[in-house]
Design an enzyme around this catalytic site. Structure first.
Site, PDB file in Angstrom:
ATOM      1  N   ARG A  38      24.896  29.333 119.654  1.00  0.00           N
ATOM      2  CA  ARG A  38      25.893  29.555 119.115  1.00  0.00           C
ATOM      3  C   ARG A  38      27.208  29.286 120.077  1.00  0.00           C
ATOM      4  O   ARG A  38      28.943  29.314 119.344  1.00  0.00           O
ATOM      5  CB  ARG A  38      26.292  30.533 117.855  1.00  0.00           C
ATOM      6  CG  ARG A  38      25.678  30.558 116.694  1.00  0.00           C
ATOM      7  CD  ARG A  38      25.552  31.472 115.623  1.00  0.00           C
ATOM      8  NE  ARG A  38      24.387  31.895 114.432  1.00  0.00           N
ATOM      9  CZ  ARG A  38      24.469  32.565 114.206  1.00  0.00           C
ATOM     10  NH1 ARG A  38      25.108  33.913 114.391  1.00  0.00           N
ATOM     11  NH2 ARG A  38      23.388  32.960 113.267  1.00  0.00           N
ATOM     12  N   ARG A  42      32.465  28.500 115.994  1.00  0.00           N
ATOM     13  CA  ARG A  42      33.572  29.069 115.174  1.00  0.00           C
ATOM     14  C   ARG A  42      34.812  29.565 116.524  1.00  0.00           C
ATOM     15  O   ARG A  42      35.707  30.389 115.622  1.00  0.00           O
ATOM     16  CB  ARG A  42      33.519  29.972 114.619  1.00  0.00           C
ATOM     17  CG  ARG A  42      32.516  28.894 112.431  1.00  0.00           C
ATOM     18  CD  ARG A  42      32.053  30.098 111.587  1.00  0.00           C
ATOM     19  NE  ARG A  42      31.175  30.591 112.414  1.00  0.00           N
ATOM     20  CZ  ARG A  42      30.286  31.534 111.521  1.00  0.00           C
ATOM     21  NH1 ARG A  42      30.882  31.802 110.209  1.00  0.00           N
ATOM     22  NH2 ARG A  42      29.510  31.622 111.579  1.00  0.00           N
ATOM     23  N   ARG A  51      35.982  20.726 112.968  1.00  0.00           N
ATOM     24  CA  ARG A  51      35.979  21.292 111.970  1.00  0.00           C
ATOM     25  C   ARG A  51      36.658  20.803 110.399  1.00  0.00           C
ATOM     26  O   ARG A  51      36.153  20.996 109.583  1.00  0.00           O
ATOM     27  CB  ARG A  51      35.428  21.790 111.845  1.00  0.00           C
ATOM     28  CG  ARG A  51      33.578  21.919 112.243  1.00  0.00           C
ATOM     29  CD  ARG A  51      32.665  21.343 111.419  1.00  0.00           C
ATOM     30  NE  ARG A  51      33.233  21.874 109.995  1.00  0.00           N
ATOM     31  CZ  ARG A  51      32.663  22.756 109.768  1.00  0.00           C
ATOM     32  NH1 ARG A  51      31.448  23.462 110.933  1.00  0.00           N
ATOM     33  NH2 ARG A  51      31.952  23.231 108.356  1.00  0.00           N
ATOM     34  N   ASP A  87      22.044  22.819 112.843  1.00  0.00           N
ATOM     35  CA  ASP A  87      21.741  23.411 110.740  1.00  0.00           C
ATOM     36  C   ASP A  87      20.056  23.603 111.001  1.00  0.00           C
ATOM     37  O   ASP A  87      19.766  22.254 110.968  1.00  0.00           O
ATOM     38  CB  ASP A  87      22.888  23.110 109.678  1.00  0.00           C
ATOM     39  CG  ASP A  87      22.617  24.623 109.739  1.00  0.00           C
ATOM     40  OD1 ASP A  87      23.251  25.229 109.270  1.00  0.00           O
ATOM     41  OD2 ASP A  87      21.033  24.876 108.506  1.00  0.00           O
ATOM     42  N   TYR A 162      13.877  30.658 104.010  1.00  0.00           N
ATOM     43  CA  TYR A 162      15.640  29.496 103.146  1.00  0.00           C
ATOM     44  C   TYR A 162      14.532  28.850 101.735  1.00  0.00           C
ATOM     45  O   TYR A 162      15.514  29.335 100.702  1.00  0.00           O
ATOM     46  CB  TYR A 162      15.979  28.888 103.819  1.00  0.00           C
ATOM     47  CG  TYR A 162      16.362  29.887 104.849  1.00  0.00           C
ATOM     48  CD1 TYR A 162      17.637  29.872 103.603  1.00  0.00           C
ATOM     49  CD2 TYR A 162      17.348  29.526 106.317  1.00  0.00           C
ATOM     50  CE1 TYR A 162      19.063  31.049 105.012  1.00  0.00           C
ATOM     51  CE2 TYR A 162      17.514  30.045 106.770  1.00  0.00           C
ATOM     52  CZ  TYR A 162      18.601  30.801 106.563  1.00  0.00           C
ATOM     53  OH  TYR A 162      19.016  31.211 107.352  1.00  0.00           O
TER      54      TYR A 162
END
Length: 355
Positions: A38, A42, A51, A87, A162
């Protein structure tokens, strides 16, 4: 190294003799290479700017945006490898699974897989389904030059979790209920996901990725016997499918201290270690013949520079005798991490391990 000495299937590339790939192959390196899970995301203000107003899944399908985001931490931190910005649910979305990534929640699946009929959602993935990946990696390799690009995908168990739960889960109760209650349906589900995952990784390698990482984020929820029986065959299938390309294959899961040996046994060349197990103990559990990656607790980066350096040195000391070591965090960069702390960490590792 001469061309005749290169592994079968590995073509000479600009990145072949990079520090990162040498460490993956357990060869001598000028310094311990560093990259962060990552690292593109962010924690970077430049990421938040590009973004802004763009949903996550859409951002993964815009080649120029993907390339820019992937390059941002390489420019800022001077890390030794880039990780392709995407992702783990992208290949599922690409084959038509009705899902979305909801802010503050994560991937949410409209129709969870609970029965054999539900498997019809999972058709084969073709390169045409993810043509934007091929385009983005073409842009990236042109910019990165000698810096390797790591391709990645979610491992079959985590994708299955998921799909079965319908979204993120703390206890994985539906997943485990299916795994224990209908082992044949479970095996068929994971096998199909292994084929989709392998196809997704092949697209990335053929487009120019120099290594690949399989993220099994949730597999730490399993006991070793359950992993070996119900999960490892699918992960092994993924690793075998890309073996002939000759690129390093990295395997990482969270909370997998009890599974480290099995993660290597599944077929990885490099085993990622979270922060719960010291690197020297991880090496004992994994056994010889594998490089290791890790393993600073991401939360340490919120402490003082002196504390970060002290914890980092502990890891470097524990890894000093390893055949191959890639410095990383024990999980992904946390969103509110100070980017300067990451930059300083890269410089510290490079300086302290210079040979």
């Amino acid at each position: 190294m001469s061309d005749s000495e290169r592994p079968t299937g590995q073509q000479p590339t600009a990145t072949y003799d990079s520090t990162f790939l040498k460490a993956c192959r357990r060869e001598p390196v000028p310094h311990t290479p560093v990259w962060f899970m990552r690292q593109a995301g962010r924690s970077l203000p430049e990421y938040r700017k590009v973004r802004e107003g763009i949903p996550m899944l859409e951002s993964c399908m815009r080649p120029e945006l993907v390339a820019e985001i992937t390059l941002q931490p390489v420019r800022r931190h001077s890390v030794d490898a880039a990780i392709y910005f995407s992702d783990i649910v992208v290949p599922l979305k690409a084959i038509g699974v009705d899902l979305d990534i909801k802010p503050g929640v994560g991937p949410v699946v409209e129709k969870p897989i609970r029965t054999r009929a539900d498997l019809a959602q999972l058709r084969d993935l073709t390169p045409e389904d993810v043509s934007y990946v091929t385009e983005a990696i073409g842009l990236l390799t042109a910019e990165l030059g000698e810096t390797p690009l790591i391709g990645f995908a979610g491992a079959p168990f985590t994708l299955a979790s998921y799909l079965v739960e319908g979204g993120p889960s703390r206890n994985h109760e539906h997943t485990k209920a299916l795994m224990y209650g209908d082992p044949q349906l479970w095996a068929d589900l994971l096998d199909r996901l292994a084929e989709i995952t392998a196809a997704f990784l092949k697209v990335q390698i053929e487009a120019g990725a120099s290594a690949v990482q399989l993220f099994d984020s949730w597999v730490g929820a399993l006991a070793p016997a359950d992993y070996r029986r119900s999960v490892m065959p699918a992960s092994t299938k993924v690793f075998e499918a890309v073996k002939s390309y000759g690129v390093p294959r990295i395997h990482f899961g969270v909370g997998t201290g009890e599974l480290l040996g099995l993660l290597g046994e599944a077929g990885a060349d490099v085993v990622g270690v979270d922060w719960r197990v010291p690197m020297d103990e991880a090496a004992r559990r994994v056994g010889p013949g594998k490089a290791l990656q890790g393993n600073l607790d991401p939360a340490v980066l919120f402490s003082t520079t002196e504390a970060v350096e002290a914890k980092t040195q502990e890891i470097l000391d524990a890894a000093a005798g390893l055949e191959g070591h890639i410095f990383n965090l024990g999980h992904g960069v946390l969103p509110s991490t100070d980017p300067d702390a990451l930059t300083r960490l890269v410089e510290y590792v490079h300086t302290r391990t210079a040979r």
